[in-house]
Write a protein that holds these residues in place. Sequence first.
Motif, mmCIF file in Angstrom:
data_model
loop_
_atom_site.group_PDB
_atom_site.id
_atom_site.type_symbol
_atom_site.label_atom_id
_atom_site.label_comp_id
_atom_site.label_asym_id
_atom_site.label_seq_id
_atom_site.Cartn_x
_atom_site.Cartn_y
_atom_site.Cartn_z
ATOM 1 N N SER A 218 15.771 31.315 7.457
ATOM 2 C CA SER A 218 14.778 30.838 6.491
ATOM 3 C C SER A 218 14.137 32.009 5.752
ATOM 4 O O SER A 218 13.777 31.885 4.577
ATOM 5 N N SER A 219 14.017 33.143 6.424
ATOM 6 C CA SER A 219 13.428 34.322 5.774
ATOM 7 C C SER A 219 14.299 34.813 4.623
ATOM 8 O O SER A 219 13.788 35.270 3.596
ATOM 9 N N GLN A 220 15.617 34.740 4.790
ATOM 10 C CA GLN A 220 16.517 35.143 3.707
ATOM 11 C C GLN A 220 16.401 34.168 2.535
ATOM 12 O O GLN A 220 16.391 34.574 1.374
ATOM 13 N N ARG A 221 16.298 32.884 2.855
ATOM 14 C CA ARG A 221 16.126 31.879 1.795
ATOM 15 C C ARG A 221 14.857 32.162 1.004
ATOM 16 O O ARG A 221 14.847 32.043 -0.234
ATOM 17 N N ASP A 222 13.783 32.549 1.709
ATOM 18 C CA ASP A 222 12.532 32.877 1.019
ATOM 19 C C ASP A 222 12.763 33.970 -0.016
ATOM 20 O O ASP A 222 12.270 33.893 -1.154
ATOM 21 N N LYS A 223 13.518 35.005 0.374
ATOM 22 C CA LYS A 223 13.772 36.123 -0.532
ATOM 23 C C LYS A 223 14.601 35.680 -1.738
ATOM 24 O O LYS A 223 14.353 36.112 -2.866
ATOM 25 N N PHE A 237 17.367 26.908 -3.730
ATOM 26 C CA PHE A 237 18.055 26.974 -2.443
ATOM 27 C C PHE A 237 17.337 26.074 -1.444
ATOM 28 O O PHE A 237 16.226 26.370 -1.017
ATOM 29 N N GLU A 238 17.963 24.963 -1.100
ATOM 30 C CA GLU A 238 17.324 23.984 -0.232
ATOM 31 C C GLU A 238 18.029 23.898 1.117
ATOM 32 O O GLU A 238 19.255 24.053 1.210
ATOM 33 N N PRO A 239 17.274 23.644 2.186
ATOM 34 C CA PRO A 239 17.909 23.482 3.498
ATOM 35 C C PRO A 239 18.710 22.189 3.560
ATOM 36 O O PRO A 239 18.372 21.204 2.893
ATOM 37 N N ALA A 240 19.764 22.215 4.332
ATOM 38 C CA ALA A 240 20.576 21.029 4.579
ATOM 39 C C ALA A 240 20.699 20.871 6.089
ATOM 40 O O ALA A 240 20.628 21.851 6.834
ATOM 41 N N SER A 352 7.594 26.129 2.477
ATOM 42 C CA SER A 352 8.806 25.322 2.597
ATOM 43 C C SER A 352 9.695 25.766 3.752
ATOM 44 O O SER A 352 10.611 25.043 4.149
ATOM 45 N N ALA A 353 9.434 26.964 4.309
ATOM 46 C CA ALA A 353 10.229 27.428 5.456
ATOM 47 C C ALA A 353 10.014 26.516 6.658
ATOM 48 O O ALA A 353 10.933 26.290 7.458
ATOM 49 N N THR A 354 8.807 25.992 6.797
ATOM 50 C CA THR A 354 8.524 25.057 7.891
ATOM 51 C C THR A 354 9.365 23.802 7.739
ATOM 52 O O THR A 354 9.927 23.290 8.716
#
Length: 442
Positions: A218-223, A237-240, A352-354
Amino acid sequence: EWEWPAPGADTSQAFNILIASREYPDIIYDSQVSQAENLINDKVIISLNEILPDYAPNLWAYLQGNKDIDKGSKTDDGNYFMFPSLREDAWLCTYAGPIVRKDWLDEQNLEIPVTIEDVENVLRVFKDKYGARFGAIDQSNRWSVAIAGAYGIDRTTFYIDSNTVKFGPAEASYKDYVTLIKRWYDDGLIDPDFATLDDNTLASKMANNEIGYTVSASSQRDKWLLAAEKTNSGASFEPAPYPVLNEGDTTKFIQTTTLPGGDGAMITTASKNVELVARLLDYGYSEEGINYWNFGEEGVSYEMVDGVPTFTDLVVNDPVGKYDAVKKYAGTTANGPSIQLMNMWQQRNIPSATNAVNMWVGNTDPFEVKLPGALTPTVEEASEQSSLQNAIETYSSEMFYRFIFGDESLDNFDDYIETLNSMGLPRLLELKQAQYDRYLDR
């Protein structure tokens, strides 16, 4: 004074050199659960059984109130040997999962992929429309877990199935998984550099629209999101969810660390003042020490706001970004001899990481299949297990790539299984099972 192996160094080799030197520091922080009894018997580290109650009251009280954590912090012989890296909640053990280009899904009228079939359809559309592929850091076993989990296995290592230890690369469904990955690779759906990707290369490929579906932290997605905002690229970039074979299925094979994590601070026999060292380490489990390890120095990197530790502007507005800035002050961003707090994690990451972790965890319990990190082989088992496991895991990893790249035909899968068995896999499973059974009996 802190001593640390050089960046990129083989840490296992560095540890072995340190032990061979017989010149130990007061404290060694490492993951040496499997060697704990050996290290105690060889007088490298000390047993903490008589130390914790008197000199580490904070950790001792925590262990007595959390029996599962207590079980994972000692050997089969009952020897406490480390000040463990802990997390406030098991939720914090998961930090990675599938991530997809949501803006592309919307453009192509596609839904967030749920099944393996959905993922394949998304990959084919992304390749056709954008020239993008599936790519993730294979060395960390992230995408291996994500895809192989749909087949009820862990791709690279051992796991638990109804209290029975199994080796994923030797299970029948492993062939189905490898067949899928090979087909995707042959069809150009997987990034050709997947075997050598690292975080920086993956980030570059994401920014260059070369990858549309990945598995990452999730930290990489944040970046990636922050970078997209700065360039106004419109990328989303959304989680699946972790994919399954059939809609409605659930998978327990998600990225998760064990609890406790298996690493911690050990006091060596070279320590001249064991009481002082123990009290120093125990500070990390006190209320004040937990805040210090998670937030740094009060009045500098954090302040109390309505009774809650809160990062100051020094951290929040740091030019490197809040996520990386926290590393300058906190010691539990990954692990450490303390308890990682949910509050620190949530302040460090974007909101959104949560949601991402909630999606990845879902309603599953990954610990049902996760082999505990605190299994301790006996002195007699350790040498035999090390030799068998290194050879078997190396061979299975090499064969995975040979199957995918076409250097070995999947028609020879039965020969591959026979070779694993001839290398001693049944005996290795027997050793692992004995250790797991002893763990359950602690």
